[in-house]
Write an enzyme that holds these catalytic residues in place. Structure first.
Site: not given
Ligand code: CAA
Ligand code: NAD
Length: 302
Positions: A137, A158, A170, A208
């Site tokens: 991330s 990503h 990404e 991000n």
């Molecule tokens: N697997 C399969 N299907 C899923 C699912 C999953 N894990 N999660 C949700 N769904 C499906 C549901 O089954 C539902 O399907 P139907 O429309 O057929 O019923 C649909 O998605 C919508 O789900 P919900 O009704 O439960 O809820 P929602 O309408 O709020 O959608 C969401 C859920 C898609 C997660 C939506 O809320 C959303 O887009 N949220 C924003 C998520 C976001 O911004 N993610 C990025 C985070 S940052 C990141 O990931 C990067 C990082 O490095 C940290």
């Molecule tokens: P998580 O904690 O859910 O999963 C990490 C997994 O890796 C665990 O099951 C752990 O047992 C395993 N693990 C750790 N060290 C290991 C090793 N040496 N060998 C094999 N397995 C090992 O974490 P996550 O949220 O899935 O995040 C994983 C990566 O993805 C991170 O780099 C995170 O920054 C990135 N990421 C996270 C998100 C998010 O929304 N959580 C979104 C995009 C990217």
């Protein structure tokens, strides 16, 4: 033996065999999408229990997918799930998992040293043509690539949470990533049915770098007493069209992850107000309230 830095053998690798290291929320999602699109997937984690949980999670998520896609033909839906599950094998042995791999995607813990150790180790085990990608991330891909003898075959992939639903990937190129590697990664993301964007290896890439400061600004606005969590979430959903408000989304991503990202960026740019710490975030993380995954963060879940 050090392999040549810029391989002349490797051109536009067509990715069929994929090894995903880390079967947590991201790795399991990536494995699911790759298996659903006909790739042969090996999912690696530290214990069989974690892998069992990951496979159960994939099956549950597939059920949600087929409920919609095969709503008028549930039998075909069941067949689809079975076929996808057959495309995924699991192991706790990463060395064995990479021997026939075209692409390794690491989605392990967000820690540079551990990621470097993994890449360094796998570099000795994987075939010459294998591309190494990280789902990090916030960490520099080039630092991970430098632990290998194949920086030209390293890049970033990503994905976004939840992986089966989020359409973006990404694709990150460092200054050493070869054009052939970038092209193979772009083609792979398209084969997954996702839309790729090209990014430089800069902190937070595109999403991000914009999203995390936004979530931190929401927190600071709340800490100043200028809005309740609930009102801020409603405001951004109904006033800006976001599917989740910033507090809901922070809980969804994981508060530890948000804290880890901002702490890391602040170390590099201590004076950037966008990366200023939040007392509330620090307190919740210290209490183990990490969001949805620990059933409590800004909100409670059950
Ligand atoms: N697997 C399969 N299907 C899923 C699912 C999953 N894990 N999660 C949700 N769904 C499906 C549901 O089954 C539902 O399907 P139907 O429309 O057929 O019923 C649909 O998605 C919508 O789900 P919900 O009704 O439960 O809820 P929602 O309408 O709020 O959608 C969401 C859920 C898609 C997660 C939506 O809320 C959303 O887009 N949220 C924003 C998520 C976001 O911004 N993610 C990025 C985070 S940052 C990141 O990931 C990067 C990082 O490095 C940290
Ligand atoms: P998580 O904690 O859910 O999963 C990490 C997994 O890796 C665990 O099951 C752990 O047992 C395993 N693990 C750790 N060290 C290991 C090793 N040496 N060998 C094999 N397995 C090992 O974490 P996550 O949220 O899935 O995040 C994983 C990566 O993805 C991170 O780099 C995170 O920054 C990135 N990421 C996270 C998100 C998010 O929304 N959580 C979104 C995009 C990217």
């Amino acid at each position: 033996i050090q392999r040549s830095f810029s391989s002349s053998v490797v051109r536009n690798v067509v990715i069929k065999n994929v090894t995903i290291i880390g079967g947590g929320q991201m790795g399991a999602g990536i494995a699911q999408v790759a298996a659903s699109t006909g790739h042969s997937v090996t999912l690696v984690d530290m214990t069989d229990d974690i892998l069992k949980k990951a496979m159960k999670g994939i099956q549950g998520s597939l059920r949600r997918v087929v409920k919609k896609k095969f709503s008028d033909d549930p039998e075909s839906g069941d067949d689809f799930i079975q076929k996808v599950m057959q495309n995924v094998s699991t192991t706790t042995n990463p060395a064995a998992a990479v021997t026939t791999s075209d692409l390794v995607v690491e989605a392990i813990v967000e820690n540079m040293k551990i990621k470097q150790d993994l890449f360094g180790f796998l570099d000795k085990m994987a075939p010459e043509h294998t591309i190494f990608a990280s789902n990090t991330s916030s960490l520099p891909i080039s630092d991970m690539a430098s632990a290998t003898s194949r920086p030209d075959r390293c890049g970033g992939l990503h994905f976004f949470n939840p992986v089966p639903m989020m359409k973006l990937v990404e694709v990150v190129a460092t200054s050493s990533t070869s054009p052939e590697t970038s092209e193979s990664l772009l083609n792979f993301t398209k084969a997954l049915g996702k839309t790729p964007v090209c990014c430089k290896d800069t902190p937070g890439f595109i999403v991000n770098r914009l999203l995390v400061p936004y979530m931190m600004e929401a927190l600071r606005l709340h800490e100043r007493g200028h809005g309740s969590k609930e009102d801020i979430d409603i405001a951004m959903k109904l006033g800006a069209g976001y599917p989740m408000g910033p507090f809901e989304l922070s809980d969804y991503v994981g508060l530890d992850t948000i804290k880890f990202i901002t702490d890391g960026w602040r170390e590099k740019e201590p004076d950037n107000p966008l990366f200023a710490p939040s007392d509330l975030l620090n307190k919740l993380v210290a209490e183990g309230k990490l969001g949805k995954k620990s059933l409590e963060g800004f909100y409670k879940y059950n």
